[in-house]
Design a protein around this motif. Structure first.
Motif, PDB file in Angstrom:
ATOM      1  N   LEU A   1      29.975  54.402  20.320  1.00  0.00           N
ATOM      2  CA  LEU A   1      29.405  53.122  19.938  1.00  0.00           C
ATOM      3  C   LEU A   1      30.326  52.469  18.918  1.00  0.00           C
ATOM      4  CD1 LEU A   1      26.842  51.261  20.256  1.00  0.00           C
ATOM      5  CD2 LEU A   1      26.172  52.152  18.009  1.00  0.00           C
TER       6      LEU A   1
ATOM      7  N   TYR B   1      28.649  59.422  16.484  1.00  0.00           N
ATOM      8  CA  TYR B   1      27.400  58.668  16.315  1.00  0.00           C
ATOM      9  C   TYR B   1      26.373  59.176  17.312  1.00  0.00           C
ATOM     10  CZ  TYR B   1      24.322  54.477  16.569  1.00  0.00           C
ATOM     11  OH  TYR B   1      23.263  53.603  16.577  1.00  0.00           O
ATOM     12  N   HIS B   2      25.113  59.242  16.886  1.00  0.00           N
ATOM     13  CA  HIS B   2      24.034  59.563  17.816  1.00  0.00           C
ATOM     14  C   HIS B   2      22.846  58.659  17.520  1.00  0.00           C
ATOM     15  CE1 HIS B   2      20.908  61.914  19.969  1.00  0.00           C
ATOM     16  NE2 HIS B   2      21.923  62.226  20.749  1.00  0.00           N
ATOM     17  N   TYR B   3      22.217  58.161  18.569  1.00  0.00           N
ATOM     18  CA  TYR B   3      21.164  57.155  18.423  1.00  0.00           C
ATOM     19  C   TYR B   3      19.985  57.654  17.591  1.00  0.00           C
ATOM     20  CZ  TYR B   3      18.186  53.211  19.665  1.00  0.00           C
ATOM     21  OH  TYR B   3      17.389  52.091  19.610  1.00  0.00           O
TER      22      TYR B   3
ATOM     23  N   PRO C   1      19.092  54.433  25.579  1.00  0.00           N
ATOM     24  CA  PRO C   1      20.102  55.306  24.944  1.00  0.00           C
ATOM     25  C   PRO C   1      20.225  56.679  25.589  1.00  0.00           C
ATOM     26  CG  PRO C   1      18.893  54.101  23.276  1.00  0.00           C
ATOM     27  CD  PRO C   1      18.202  53.812  24.582  1.00  0.00           C
TER      28      PRO C   1
ATOM     29  N   HIS D   1      18.070  50.627  13.543  1.00  0.00           N
ATOM     30  CA  HIS D   1      18.514  49.923  14.747  1.00  0.00           C
ATOM     31  C   HIS D   1      18.001  48.484  14.775  1.00  0.00           C
ATOM     32  CE1 HIS D   1      20.160  53.619  16.167  1.00  0.00           C
ATOM     33  NE2 HIS D   1      18.983  54.211  16.276  1.00  0.00           N
TER      34      HIS D   1
ATOM     35  N   THR E   1      24.295  56.817  24.121  1.00  0.00           N
ATOM     36  CA  THR E   1      24.460  57.235  22.725  1.00  0.00           C
ATOM     37  C   THR E   1      23.341  58.170  22.280  1.00  0.00           C
ATOM     38  OG1 THR E   1      23.272  55.297  21.878  1.00  0.00           O
ATOM     39  CG2 THR E   1      25.669  55.112  22.118  1.00  0.00           C
ATOM     40  N   GLY E   2      22.286  58.299  23.091  1.00  0.00           N
ATOM     41  CA  GLY E   2      21.228  59.253  22.832  1.00  0.00           C
ATOM     42  C   GLY E   2      21.340  60.427  23.779  1.00  0.00           C
TER      43      GLY E   2
ATOM     44  N   TYR F   1      24.535  50.886  23.915  1.00  0.00           N
ATOM     45  CA  TYR F   1      23.698  51.997  23.453  1.00  0.00           C
ATOM     46  C   TYR F   1      23.417  53.014  24.552  1.00  0.00           C
ATOM     47  CZ  TYR F   1      22.833  49.493  19.109  1.00  0.00           C
ATOM     48  OH  TYR F   1      22.983  48.858  17.907  1.00  0.00           O
TER      49      TYR F   1
END
Length: 749
Positions: free
Chosen positions: A49, A75-77, A636, A130, A41-42, A38
């Motif tokens: 991911l 993908y984004h957290y 993240p 999550h 990913t933010g 993770y």
């Protein structure tokens, strides 16, 4: 299901935390447990991911709806809606692409918001949280809240393995959608889908995206009989095959189905090869076995470097950084070795492993130098891939992806990567072919190179990003010159050596900045060193402040442009103090700021190490340790800028070990401030480099003394050859700056 193994895993994790926090070397089978997929990913990390194996062809993972720049990996957290699971993704890039072949299991009645009998492929996205999502290097799982389907994914090099667990209810339709139309940044040009028997479908997708003329082939094998319904332009079509553009498939499963497994082989060459890849890599239906194989593949790569320290978060950041660095370049050939070249022809016996996702403008700075230490067995085929592209297109790659060049970014950074391998005496590729490729590429007219022949600089009124281009070309010219000198090509060495000094034409001694110069020789005005106009000014994703230092091949020459060393050092000090980023369209890549230093983007990554050249190694130690502690985090939003295919992480890895290669072509590794108490690097021929840091702490960040193989070592750098010979490198640390590395004889050159 792997959920059954969670208690065992937690016990292992607790044991790992215990021995790590007590300062012991992590157990040999636990490195994969220290990876947190993770991270990145933010925020603006753009990290992938899902599941891939080291340098694997498949990147199987979830996609959200693309909401813009921060969703370039798919993908984004921050998101909570998944649209499906596709088989190609990018890792940390600034542009979107990939997302080919999306699968999505779902449930619903025939006439619900999840679709109609005429078109059940509509409305298949689902919310998720999550709390019901799990990601490790070899395994990904998520529970789809709206449809109550549990999704599990794993992979080998060229095959993705899906396992879906549907709800027990027999009152709902149980379906699987596949799409050749949906993707993350690319548009389908042609698609084909067919069912060949009760258990098998196959097809292809040709697309244009960031990379043009992509060719993606696949075959999917199911664990139970299925019937394919094909939809084109949202309408059901008759027959078992169809060729079109907006092509989707849908499967209505037996109502009693609770578990469905799917093996998906991919290929750049053909549907038949995709099927053979399944036979070679996954000739069984044991999901747990594939997860274990994927974890074992990661464990093998991660355990090449074993670090010891008191801070568990730093170990997690370190091993996640290695995970990110080893995601790419991606394998781009089939199990039988065949490849599709950049000329779109098929080569059945190329004699090397072919790769793609070559983010060279980013990765030539730290990732590829790191590979020469950690992946020396792969380096020759990285180079062979680049040389094959040259033979097929007449040009070395710039930013190669899925068999085509995006020609994104400036410079021709493959030149530096190839030169670095030659100057480090790597074997396994043709030096003469390599030199020919480097020379001809740098004598081409690519992105305003022609102006070096007529003006010796790139005029700012004739080209955008003129200063940044000129500085990058000077680095490449120096690389060509050094290789020419090594190969005894004196005339070429002199020619490119002279061109490597053309960077001085952009230097304005009055302002002490590299500036845009017009065709008539006057400086481009108005000039504001704090201003950025993204991809539309004299710099590339940066300001004039950040581009002062982009002369890594000739830092002594850069220093001589200043009145004296003191003036150079003072200007470098100012970089980390002065503040301000101006311009309505300033680059979003300028992030991770310390004053004007931007750690979130690649052109400045070497800058913190430049104090070594003026005998102030302690200042480098200060800056390096600050960046390690403040620009990387175990969450993240743990990266200050795009991961950029492992570059951001490679900076961390090298710097945490205590050194960094400033000069990208065969250069020395300059000392910074090692983060860990101990590190062991496994080298070829059973050699080991042990790095020991005495009296290391958050306060003791300054090198006092260095010992190499039992002897006092006074230089503020070490050669690649010495590192790769193995032995013991010992740093003695203290809380105050020392005189280490201040003598002129001990400085890098």
């Amino acid at each position: 299901m792997l959920k059954k193994q969670k208690f065992q895993w937690l016990l292992c994790a607790v044991f790992t935390v215990f021995i790590s926090s007590s300062g012991q070397m992590v157990d040999a089978q636990k490195y994969v447990k220290l990876v947190d997929p993770y991270i990145g990913t933010g925020g603006h990390g753009h990290s992938f991911l899902g599941v891939t194996v080291p340098f694997g062809a498949v990147q199987i993972g979830p996609n959200n709806f693309n909401k813009g720049w921060d969703w370039t990996s798919g993908y984004h957290y921050s998101d909570n809606v998944v649209t499906g699971f596709s088989h190609q993704h990018l890792n940390g890039t600034g542009c979107a692409d990939g997302g080919a072949l999306q699968f999505m299991p779902y449930t619903g009645t025939l006439k619900s918001e999840r679709g109609t009998q005429e078109n059940p492929t509509l409305g298949y996205s689902s919310h998720y949280s999550h709390q019901h999502e799990e990601a490790t290097p070899g395994y990904y799982q998520v529970f789809l809240e709206d449809t109550k389907v549990n999704v599990e994914l794993t992979a080998t090099n060229r095959v993705a393995f899906h396992r879906y667990t549907y709800p027990k209810s027999k009152d709902q339709d149980k379906r699987l959608m596949i799409s050749l139309a949906d993707a993350n940044g690319s548009a389908t040009k042609a698609a084909y889908l067919e069912q060949t028997d009760d258990y098998t479908i196959r097809g292809y997708r040709f697309a244009d995206g960031w990379a043009k003329n992509q060719q993606f082939y696949f075959t999917a094998r199911f664990s139970q009989p299925v019937k394919l319904l094909i939809f084109a332009d949202n309408k059901l079509v008759e027959g078992k095959s169809f060729k079109g553009v907006d092509v989707k498939g849908n499967f209505l499963l037996d109502p009693k189905t609770q578990e469905l497994k799917v093996k998906v082989g991919i290929s750049p060459v053909s549907m038949d090869n995709a099927e053979r890849n399944i036979a070679v890599e996954m000739g069984h239906w044991n999901f747990e076995k594939v997860v274990k194989q994927a974890d074992a593949a990661w464990e093998k790569e991660l355990s090449k470097i074993k670090v010891k320290g008191k801070n568990l978060d730093e170990q997690k950041i370190f091993y996640t950084a290695m995970y990110h660095a080893f995601m790419q370049p991606n394998t781009f050939n089939d199990a039988d070795g065949s490849i599709r070249g950049a000329d779109k022809k098929v080569y059945t016996h190329p004699g090397f492993v072919n790769y793609t996702q070559l983010s060279l403008w980013d990765t030539y700075r730290a990732a590829h130098p790191f590979y020469t230490i950690s992946q020396p067995e792969r380096v020759p085929d990285f180079i062979n891939t680049m040389l094959a592209i040259y033979q097929q297109t007449g040009m070395l790659p710039v930013w190669h992806l899925y068999g085509s060049d995006t020609y994104e970014m400036i410079g021709i950074a493959s030149v530096m990567v190839i030169a670095d391998a030659i100057l480090k005496d790597f074997k396994g590729f043709d030096y003469n072919l390599a030199f020919d490729a480097m020379k001809k590429s740098m004598l081409s007219d690519y992105k305003d190179l022609k102006f070096l022949r007529t003006h010796e600089y790139i005029p700012s009124d004739r080209a955008k990003e003129s200063v940044a281009k000129g500085l990058e070309y000077a680095i490449a010219d120096d690389a060509v010159a050094r290789v020419a000198r090594k190969l005894g090509k004196t005339q070429d060495a002199d020619f490119f050596g002279k061109r490597a000094g053309y960077y001085k034409h952009y230097w304005d001694p009055e302002t002490e900045f590299f500036r845009g110069k017009r065709t008539d020789g006057t400086w481009n005005t108005p000039f504001n060193p704090y201003n950025s106009n993204h991809r539309n000014d004299d710099y590339c994703e940066g300001t004039a402040w950040q581009y002062i230092w982009l002369v890594p091949h000739d830092i002594p020459g850069l220093i001589r442009l200043f009145p004296d060393e003191k003036a150079f050092s003072s200007k470098l000090d100012s970089l980390f103090v002065v503040k301000g980023l101006e311009g309505e369209d300033n680059s979003p890549d300028i992030s991770g700021l310390i004053g004007q230093y931007a750690h979130g983007n690649e052109p400045g990554h070497h800058t913190v190490y430049l104090y070594n050249y003026v005998g102030q190694q302690w200042k480098t130690a200060e800056k390096v340790r600050y960046v390690l502690k403040n620009m990387y985090h175990n969450n993240p939003d743990g990266l200050q800028g795009n991961e950029d295919c492992g570059q951001m992480s490679s900076w961390y890895i090298l710097s945490a070990l205590g050194f960094y290669q400033v000069d990208p072509s065969g250069g020395n590794f300059l000392f910074g401030s090692p983060l860990f108490d101990e590190a062991k690097i496994q080298l070829p021929d059973h050699k080991v480099l042990k790095i020991k840091t005495i009296s290391n702490s958050d306060k003791n960040i300054y090198i006092q003394k260095v010992h190499f193989n039992g002897t006092d070592y006074t230089k503020s750098y070490i050669s690649y050859a010495d590192l790769m010979a193995g032995g013991e490198l010992v740093f003695e640390m203290g809380s105050q700056p020392s005189a280490f590395g201040n003598r002129e004889a001990d400085r890098p050159f």
